[in-house]
Design a protein around this motif. Structure first.
Motif, short mmCIF file in Angstrom:
data_model
loop_
_atom_site.label_atom_id
_atom_site.label_comp_id
_atom_site.label_asym_id
_atom_site.label_seq_id
_atom_site.Cartn_x
_atom_site.Cartn_y
_atom_site.Cartn_z
N GLN A 223 4.35 27.19 -9.46
CA GLN A 223 5.57 27.50 -8.12
C GLN A 223 4.86 26.23 -7.00
OE1 GLN A 223 6.49 30.52 -7.99
NE2 GLN A 223 8.25 30.71 -6.74
N ILE A 224 3.70 26.27 -7.78
CA ILE A 224 2.48 25.49 -6.11
C ILE A 224 2.74 24.33 -6.00
CG2 ILE A 224 0.40 25.04 -5.46
CD1 ILE A 224 1.73 28.45 -4.69
N ALA A 225 3.26 23.88 -7.93
CA ALA A 225 3.30 21.96 -7.70
C ALA A 225 4.85 21.94 -7.20
CB ALA A 225 2.79 22.20 -9.53
N ALA A 226 5.45 22.75 -7.21
CA ALA A 226 6.62 22.41 -6.77
C ALA A 226 6.64 22.43 -5.54
CB ALA A 226 8.12 23.96 -7.13
N ILE A 227 5.75 22.98 -5.16
CA ILE A 227 5.71 23.07 -3.66
C ILE A 227 5.44 22.05 -2.85
CG2 ILE A 227 4.72 24.86 -1.49
CD1 ILE A 227 4.98 27.51 -2.83
N GLN A 228 4.03 21.54 -3.48
CA GLN A 228 3.71 20.65 -2.93
C GLN A 228 4.72 19.31 -2.96
OE1 GLN A 228 0.32 21.06 -6.07
NE2 GLN A 228 -0.68 19.88 -4.09
N PHE A 229 5.45 19.15 -4.17
CA PHE A 229 6.39 18.23 -4.72
C PHE A 229 7.35 17.80 -2.47
CE2 PHE A 229 10.51 16.72 -5.79
CZ PHE A 229 10.06 15.30 -6.71
N TRP A 230 7.41 19.13 -3.06
CA TRP A 230 8.67 19.82 -1.77
C TRP A 230 7.66 19.28 -0.06
CZ3 TRP A 230 9.14 21.99 3.41
CH2 TRP A 230 10.05 21.86 3.61
N LEU A 231 6.73 19.52 -0.17
CA LEU A 231 6.10 18.82 0.92
C LEU A 231 5.45 17.59 1.37
CD1 LEU A 231 3.12 21.76 1.22
CD2 LEU A 231 5.03 21.31 2.89
N LYS A 232 5.88 17.04 0.12
CA LYS A 232 5.69 15.18 -0.21
C LYS A 232 7.41 15.04 0.27
CE LYS A 232 2.08 14.82 -4.01
NZ LYS A 232 1.72 14.15 -4.95
N HIS A 233 8.29 15.32 0.04
CA HIS A 233 8.90 15.04 0.75
C HIS A 233 9.86 15.33 2.14
CE1 HIS A 233 8.56 13.34 -3.68
NE2 HIS A 233 9.53 12.99 -3.40
N ASN A 234 9.30 16.39 2.33
CA ASN A 234 9.23 16.62 3.57
C ASN A 234 8.60 16.97 4.74
OD1 ASN A 234 12.30 18.06 3.51
ND2 ASN A 234 11.22 18.76 1.82
N PHE A 235 7.58 16.28 4.90
CA PHE A 235 6.53 16.29 5.47
C PHE A 235 6.44 15.94 7.19
CE2 PHE A 235 6.11 12.15 3.98
CZ PHE A 235 6.00 11.38 4.92
N ALA A 236 7.47 14.46 7.35
CA ALA A 236 8.02 14.14 8.71
C ALA A 236 8.83 15.25 9.75
CB ALA A 236 8.49 13.20 8.81
N SER A 237 9.04 16.49 8.91
CA SER A 237 9.82 17.64 9.51
C SER A 237 8.93 18.68 10.39
CB SER A 237 11.13 17.97 8.09
OG SER A 237 11.68 17.60 7.80
N ASP A 238 10.00 19.37 11.31
CA ASP A 238 9.48 19.86 11.78
C ASP A 238 9.25 21.53 10.50
OD1 ASP A 238 7.65 21.69 13.64
OD2 ASP A 238 10.09 22.13 14.62
N ILE A 239 7.96 22.06 10.13
CA ILE A 239 7.31 22.67 8.56
C ILE A 239 6.71 23.70 9.29
CG2 ILE A 239 6.26 23.36 6.48
CD1 ILE A 239 7.11 20.11 6.43
N LEU A 240 7.23 25.38 9.13
CA LEU A 240 7.17 26.49 8.99
C LEU A 240 6.21 27.02 7.78
CD1 LEU A 240 9.00 28.36 12.69
CD2 LEU A 240 6.09 26.92 12.27
N LEU A 241 5.18 27.56 7.46
CA LEU A 241 4.83 27.46 5.77
C LEU A 241 4.87 28.82 5.90
CD1 LEU A 241 1.07 25.61 6.32
CD2 LEU A 241 3.19 24.45 4.83
N ALA A 242 5.08 29.40 6.65
CA ALA A 242 5.54 30.73 6.86
C ALA A 242 7.08 30.71 6.35
CB ALA A 242 6.16 31.80 7.03
N ASP A 243 8.48 29.86 6.29
CA ASP A 243 9.23 29.66 6.02
C ASP A 243 9.57 28.59 4.88
OD1 ASP A 243 10.40 31.06 8.26
OD2 ASP A 243 10.67 28.45 9.08
N VAL A 244 8.57 28.57 4.25
CA VAL A 244 8.01 27.56 3.14
C VAL A 244 8.49 28.45 2.29
CG1 VAL A 244 6.67 25.62 1.58
CG2 VAL A 244 7.65 25.62 4.38
#
Length: 330
Positions: A223-244
């Motif tokens: 599940q953390i690997a899936a989150i890492q994958f998501w972050l790699k493809h969305n890092f340029a967005s305005d990200i709130l980690l609580a929302d992730v």
């Protein structure tokens, strides 16, 4: 004229012709670009086609490749590319066991070796891969693991690197390694030229695909690997980690705890490093302003990007750009 860079291809029956013709044509394209742009620093390539006998190697399409030297020349090469083999590689390995011996000599003399698909078996036969990572064509992975138990097989990776030994599982992965090699030989501009003009399919950076010996391996928390994958493809967005965390059905506290346990760093640090690495890439290879680089990677402001650079690299983005471009292009 400077001494040429010697790059050899080992030739044998039942080899996949594309695994030598593709890298050869890409290398020539990189060489042609470098010849126009590098001036006195340019070094030509000498491509050597080495085989056990001096007779032409044929394939079932009626094509031929003619050797211009024998396998005893392998030790003299700066780079050796070992092509893939159609179907079961064992009969070819038995008839050409001298290739494994000569590859060991190549390595001992400081050469770099790139094994392609089932051609990686030659590297395994030489003993060079013992206790080192390797990959091969997926269809042969199980048999490879049985035949070479001392090799640290990484079937989930298309590329592995162990110092001066590369193994690739497919032609697309080979193309990515060749782009990487052109970058090392002739600079990023030449590599980008080949990448952009040779084939639109060559686009995934080598560093993102390889298994690099000595680097941290994959962790078991899927599940953390899936989150890492998501972050790699969305890092340029305005990200709130609580929302992730919420998106992946975790409490923020659990998310932070598991992320740190799996990766050894906090999610905030991981995201910051992702943005930093992509900012470094843009600073080196684009003419975007510092402000535009910051916005492009999700830092939102030049000041924030500068603070991160100073904290992690002890230099400003402008200083980094000046230094890295000097290394890459001059």
């Amino acid at each position: 004229m400077k001494q040429p860079i010697n790059i050899a291809f080992t030739l044998y029956e039942h080899m996949l012709f594309t695994s030598v013709t593709l890298p050869a044509e890409m290398l020539r394209a990189g060489e042609a670009y470098a010849k126009r742009h590098l001036g006195p620093k340019f070094r030509p390539l000498k491509l050597n086609w080495l085989a056990q006998h001096d007779t032409a190697i044929e394939n079932n399409l009626g094509m031929q490749l003619s050797p211009n030297g024998d396998l005893n020349m392998l030790a003299e090469q700066d780079y050796v590319i070992v092509p893939s083999i159609w179907r079961n590689p064992r009969p070819v390995l038995r008839r050409h066991n001298d290739i494994a011996i000569q590859l060991a000599s190549t390595w001992q003399q400081g050469g770099t070796i790139i094994g392609v698909g089932t051609g990686v078996c030659f590297l395994a036969e030489s003993g060079l891969l013992n206790n080192h990572p390797a990959t091969t064509h997926w269809h042969y992975a199980t048999q490879f693991e049985r035949n070479y138990p001392l090799v640290n097989l990484k079937p989930d990776f298309f590329i592995t690197q162990s110092e001066r030994i590369y193994t690739v599982a497919s032609l697309n992965a080979l193309a990515d390694v060749i782009v990487h090699l052109i970058s090392q030989l002739y600079g990023v501009a030449a590599a980008n030229h080949v990448q952009q003009n040779f084939s639109h399919e060559i686009r995934k950076p080598y560093e993102e695909q390889r298994y690099l010996e000595g680097a941290v391996d994959k962790h078991p928390d899927e599940q953390i690997a899936a989150i890492q994958f998501w972050l790699k493809h969305n890092f340029a967005s305005d990200i709130l980690l609580a929302d992730v965390a919420k998106q992946f059905d975790m409490s923020y506290r659990t998310f932070n705890r598991r992320f740190k346990a799996a990766t050894g760093q906090t999610a905030a640090d991981y995201l910051q490093v992702l943005r930093l690495e992509n900012a470094k890439e843009l600073l080196a290879n684009s003419n975007l302003s510092i402000q535009d680089v910051a916005i492009s990677v999700g830092f939102n402001a030049q000041g924030l990007l500068t603070r991160v650079f100073k904290a992690r690299l002890q230099q400003t983005p402008s200083e980094y750009r000046k230094i890295v471009r000097k290394k890459l292009f001059f």
